[in-house]
Design a protein around this motif. Structure first.
Motif, short mmCIF file in Angstrom:
data_model
loop_
_atom_site.label_atom_id
_atom_site.label_comp_id
_atom_site.label_asym_id
_atom_site.label_seq_id
_atom_site.Cartn_x
_atom_site.Cartn_y
_atom_site.Cartn_z
N PRO A 46 0.80 -1.23 0.00
CA PRO A 46 0.00 0.00 0.00
C PRO A 46 0.83 1.28 0.00
CG PRO A 46 -0.85 -1.57 1.61
CD PRO A 46 0.47 -2.11 1.14
N LEU A 47 2.08 1.23 0.48
CA LEU A 47 2.93 2.42 0.51
C LEU A 47 3.80 2.56 -0.72
CD1 LEU A 47 1.93 2.55 3.42
CD2 LEU A 47 4.27 3.10 4.14
N CYS A 48 3.75 1.60 -1.61
CA CYS A 48 4.59 1.62 -2.81
C CYS A 48 4.05 2.64 -3.81
CB CYS A 48 4.61 0.22 -3.43
SG CYS A 48 5.24 0.15 -5.11
N LYS A 66 -7.76 1.87 -2.76
CA LYS A 66 -7.74 3.18 -3.42
C LYS A 66 -7.95 4.30 -2.41
CE LYS A 66 -9.53 1.49 -7.86
NZ LYS A 66 -10.69 1.54 -8.79
N ALA A 67 -8.85 4.09 -1.46
CA ALA A 67 -9.12 5.11 -0.44
C ALA A 67 -7.90 5.32 0.45
CB ALA A 67 -10.34 4.71 0.39
N ILE A 68 -7.22 4.23 0.79
CA ILE A 68 -6.02 4.33 1.62
C ILE A 68 -4.91 5.06 0.87
CG2 ILE A 68 -4.12 2.94 2.56
CD1 ILE A 68 -6.29 0.91 3.45
N GLN A 69 -4.73 4.73 -0.40
CA GLN A 69 -3.72 5.42 -1.21
C GLN A 69 -4.03 6.90 -1.33
OE1 GLN A 69 -4.08 2.90 -4.68
NE2 GLN A 69 -2.12 1.89 -4.27
N ARG A 70 -5.28 7.22 -1.56
CA ARG A 70 -5.67 8.63 -1.67
C ARG A 70 -5.42 9.36 -0.35
NH1 ARG A 70 -8.34 12.19 -4.72
NH2 ARG A 70 -9.32 13.94 -3.61
N ALA A 71 -5.74 8.72 0.76
CA ALA A 71 -5.53 9.35 2.06
C ALA A 71 -4.07 9.72 2.27
CB ALA A 71 -6.00 8.40 3.17
#
Length: 212
Positions: free
Chosen positions: A11-13, A114-119
């Motif tokens: 998720p952090l990539c 997607k929501a986590i990446q956007r956050a």
């Protein structure tokens, strides 16, 4: 066509965030099922403090990804995430959050990713914070997963460990050295798709998947 597409990611990539449009395009392919498998690449021993050198490296890399893909990496992310020396570069909490979604609402895991990446990359939020992740999941209506994230128990952590181990085994079998990795499995054949073209052409994987 009945194909399972296994998506190995962290998720952090930043490159995985850059691959999100290609992943979204694959949702349109009839007969294709997407399975998310977080690798834990930047969790555990892969986590690290956020220092000046690493922040500068990450931002430089992010700008390259933005130019190639059009994905947004905001100044707020630069200031409040990369500029925060108290915040670890650690994907462990987000990986656990996605596992909670996979257990309670598996069809919505990609939406949660997607929501986590956007956050993180757009809103500049600290997604290593369990309370923030629980609140984010609740805002999506993923209430069961949100409750699980408030106090992750041994069952959730074990499920998360199993998923990470599955991803690691698959990477080892295919000789993959980094993420993102897309693996097409037809039941008769399993092969790793080429990702070199996906950043400039999100639909490049669709032709490969159909050919598989």
């Amino acid at each position: 066509m009945n194909t399972t597409l296994r998506y190995l990611f962290d998720p952090l990539c930043g490159w995985c965030y850059g691959a999100t449009p290609a992943l979204s395009a694959l949702e349109e392919v009839p007969g294709a099922t997407i399975e998310l498998l977080p690798t834990g690449l930047f969790s555990g021993e892969g986590a690290r403090p956020m220092d000046d050198d690493f922040a500068a490296y990450a931002w430089s890399n992010d700008q390259r990804i933005a130019r190639l893909t059009g994905q947004s990496f905001t100044e707020r992310y630069r200031e409040e995430v990369l500029g925060d020396r108290r915040q670890f570069f650690d994907s462990g909490p987000t990986t656990v959050a996605l596992t909670a979604v996979s257990l309670t609402a598996p069809a919505r895991e990609l939406e949660a990713l997607k929501a986590i990446q956007r956050a993180r990359f757009v809103d500049g939020k600290d997604i290593t914070d369990l309370k923030l992740l629980a609140s984010l999941l609740a805002s999506l209506g993923l209430d069961e997963a949100a409750v699980m994230m408030e106090h992750p128990d041994t069952d959730l952590l074990e499920a998360n460990r199993i998923r990470i181990n599955r991803a690691g085994t698959l990477m080892w079998e295919l000789g993959a050295r980094g993420v993102p990795v897309f693996v097409a499995d037809t039941g008769k054949e399993r092969r790793m798709l080429h990702t070199s073209a996906i950043y400039s052409n999100p639909r490049a994987l669709i032709d490969q998947l159909r050919a598989a």
